[in-house]
Design a protein around this motif. Structure first.
Motif, PDB file in Angstrom:
ATOM      1  N   ARG A 230     -14.630  37.460 -65.536  1.00  0.00           N
ATOM      2  CA  ARG A 230     -15.164  37.034 -66.712  1.00  0.00           C
ATOM      3  C   ARG A 230     -14.553  37.741 -68.006  1.00  0.00           C
ATOM      4  O   ARG A 230     -14.373  38.678 -68.315  1.00  0.00           O
ATOM      5  CB  ARG A 230     -16.732  37.378 -66.633  1.00  0.00           C
ATOM      6  N   GLU A 232     -15.510  37.708 -70.836  1.00  0.00           N
ATOM      7  CA  GLU A 232     -16.529  38.115 -72.092  1.00  0.00           C
ATOM      8  C   GLU A 232     -15.940  39.295 -72.549  1.00  0.00           C
ATOM      9  O   GLU A 232     -15.642  40.204 -71.782  1.00  0.00           O
ATOM     10  CB  GLU A 232     -17.842  38.106 -71.438  1.00  0.00           C
ATOM     11  N   HIS A 239     -20.471  46.311 -67.627  1.00  0.00           N
ATOM     12  CA  HIS A 239     -19.482  44.932 -67.470  1.00  0.00           C
ATOM     13  C   HIS A 239     -18.127  45.280 -67.402  1.00  0.00           C
ATOM     14  O   HIS A 239     -17.614  46.225 -68.048  1.00  0.00           O
ATOM     15  CB  HIS A 239     -19.862  44.051 -68.855  1.00  0.00           C
TER      16      HIS A 239
HETATM   17 MN    MN Z   1     -23.289  38.146 -68.501  1.00  0.00          MN
END
Ligand code: MN
Ligand code: ATP
Length: 480
Positions: A230, A232, A239
């Motif tokens: 990801r 992001e 994360h």
């Molecule tokens: Mn998320």
């Protein structure tokens, strides 16, 4: 044979003495020009090797520095020192690899986790990371065992995908086109991906779910366990840009079956680690306790790591609906005193991690399964409930972590699915293969995704997700 050695863990586990053994490993410390603490990564416990004074060359002894790789043969004898039953009285010591004491980064002292992250290539040689990665291994093994014993099929879903319609997160592009401005262009100036390797634009996968559903509608019970990506820009302790996900997908299951499977699964793998990695978990528990002592009294957790894990294994997870959760949050003193950064605005809002953590850590004090979320804040493939407002989704929230599992019963009714896709502007043409499952023998089914590193974080008590994967990938960092 070169590799005729006994693992230090096995050597230390036995009371047997007066036999010859060979050990190999890396020097942790060398004391009094006589005692080598050697570690081979099988356990945090070192074997003490005695190099009796006067029996070894000065030149050799000088090379016994922290980090050096050593092969030692000798007699296993009862140990006089405390903490270990046996030690090795060396007859021969061979340096397999020297280590410069001045520049070896893992000095025999306490290093900060930040320092160790910058030296991730060497941090395996510390007790903390030794324990973390042995536990990570045990959990990975338990995951396969759990599903295999239940008759699930392990499915390998693609890492490069063309579908960008899943909406699970920002994607990394995969291309073989030149990046120096010479890539073929369309008339409107955009890159012409028809000329690219796959003849179309492709990405690294954010989830194997859609492909998992294809297989579940043939094998009935499947799971995936692989890397997901990801792009992001989340600089949080939960994360990563590259993380591993476990995604079971089960035909003939509804939301409740799905929640039951997830709860049984989490308990099973934690129990496996507790049964098989007792020493490592005890070490990590102590580590966490020491870390907690640095915090102000009010921020310390009530439970130790082992208590927490035992509690999770022994107790039912709390199950409630999203609607009930919003009520609890709205009525909470925390909300009334405006202590949430994001105030509870009412039904329909997405829950922030502070809300999730309030529910598990302050209100219920146990893992929570939240079910039936508003359809507006969930993905297109989740099954629509009869109320017309919610979908059959479930998230599992864990103390200290927040969301650890996201899952749902899938929408198996073609008309409902395509209608939702239209509303959410998801192009049906691109997902023709996904829709075919609804066309040819559709069936009720459900599944979930569990972030492996969040699980490892939960079990090891490590505060930062970057410390439970060997070489973390996160914004501005892809060293090693
Ligand atoms: Mn998320
Ligand atoms: P979050 O709200 O925490 O970002 P998400 O809603 O994006 O999670 P899902 O798309 O449902 O998560 O992914 C399934 C699971 O994968 C999550 O429950 C979590 O355990 C894990 N996960 C999601 N994003 C990450 C990430 N960037 N790094 C590590 N694990 C993640």
């Amino acid at each position: 044979m070169f590799n005729k050695r006994i693992r230090i863990k096995d050597l230390l586990a036995s009371d047997k003495v007066n036999y010859e053994a060979t050990v190999m490993g890396w020097v942790r410390t060398f004391r009094n020009n006589q005692f080598i603490a050697l570690n081979d990564g099988s356990t945090n416990n070192n074997i003490q090797i005695v190099a009796t004074l006067g029996e070894f060359d000065e030149a050799l002894l000088k090379r016994l520095t922290t980090g050096a790789c050593v092969k030692a043969t000798g007699e296993v004898i009862p140990s006089l020192g405390k903490g270990q039953k046996v030690e090795l009285k060396a007859t021969t010591i061979e340096i397999l690899g020297d280590s410069d004491a001045e520049t070896f980064p893992m000095q025999p002292k306490k290093h900060s986790l930040e320092f160790l992250r910058e030296n991730a290539h060497m941090r395996f040689r510390t007790n903390t990371f030794g324990s973390v990665f042995r536990v990570r291994h045990a959990l990975a093994f338990a995951i396969h065992k759990f599903f295999n014993d239940k008759g699930f099929l392990y499915l390998h879903t693609p890492i490069i995908t063309a579908s960008d319609a899943e909406g699970a997160g920002e994607m990394f592009k995969v291309t073989a086109l030149p990046l120096d401005g010479t890539a073929p262009k369309n008339d409107d100036g955009t890159i012409n991906f028809k000329e690219d390797f796959f003849g179309r634009s492709t990405n690294l996968t954010v989830s194997g779910q859609l492909e998992g559903e294809l297989a579940a509608t043939a094998f009935s019970d499947i799971y995936t366990f692989g890397p997901t990506f990801r792009a992001e820009n989340s600089n949080t302790t939960r994360h990563l840009a590259e993380f591993w996900m476990i995604e079971p997908e089960v035909a003939f299951n509804d939301l409740e079956d799905n929640a039951n499977l997830a709860e049984e699964f989490i308990k099973y793998v934690i129990k496996h680690a507790m049964d098989n990695n007792k020493e490592d978990l005890e070490f990590l528990a102590q580590r966490l306790e020491d870390e907690e002592k640095q915090k102000p009294q009010t921020e310390r957790s009530e439970f130790g790591l082992l208590e927490k894990l035992n509690f999770v294994v022994d107790n039912d997870f709390e199950r409630l609906t999203y609607t009930e959760a919003i009520e609890i949050l709205r009525e909470s003193n925390h909300n009334k005193k405006k202590k949430f950064q994001y105030p509870i605005t009412g039904w329909g809002m997405d829950l922030q991690s502070e809300h999730e953590r309030y529910l598990v850590e302050k209100h219920f004090k146990k893992p929570v399964i939240l079910m039936n979320y508003p359809k507006e804040i969930k993905a297109f493939y989740m099954r629509q409930n009869d109320d017309g407002k919610t979908v059959a989704a479930m998230d599992i929230l864990a103390p200290g972590i927040g969301e650890i599992v996201g899952g749902s019963q899938r929408e198996e009714r073609m008309d409902k699915l395509t209608q939702r896709m239209e509303e959410m502007h998801i192009p049906a043409e691109e997902l023709w293969w996904y829709l075919d499952t609804r066309k040819f023998g559709t069936c009720p089914h459900a599944g979930f995704g569990l972030g492996f590193e969040r699980l490892v974080q939960f079990v090891t008590g490590m505060g930062n997700i970057r410390d439970v994967i060997p070489f973390p990938r996160y914004p501005k960092s892809a060293e090693f």
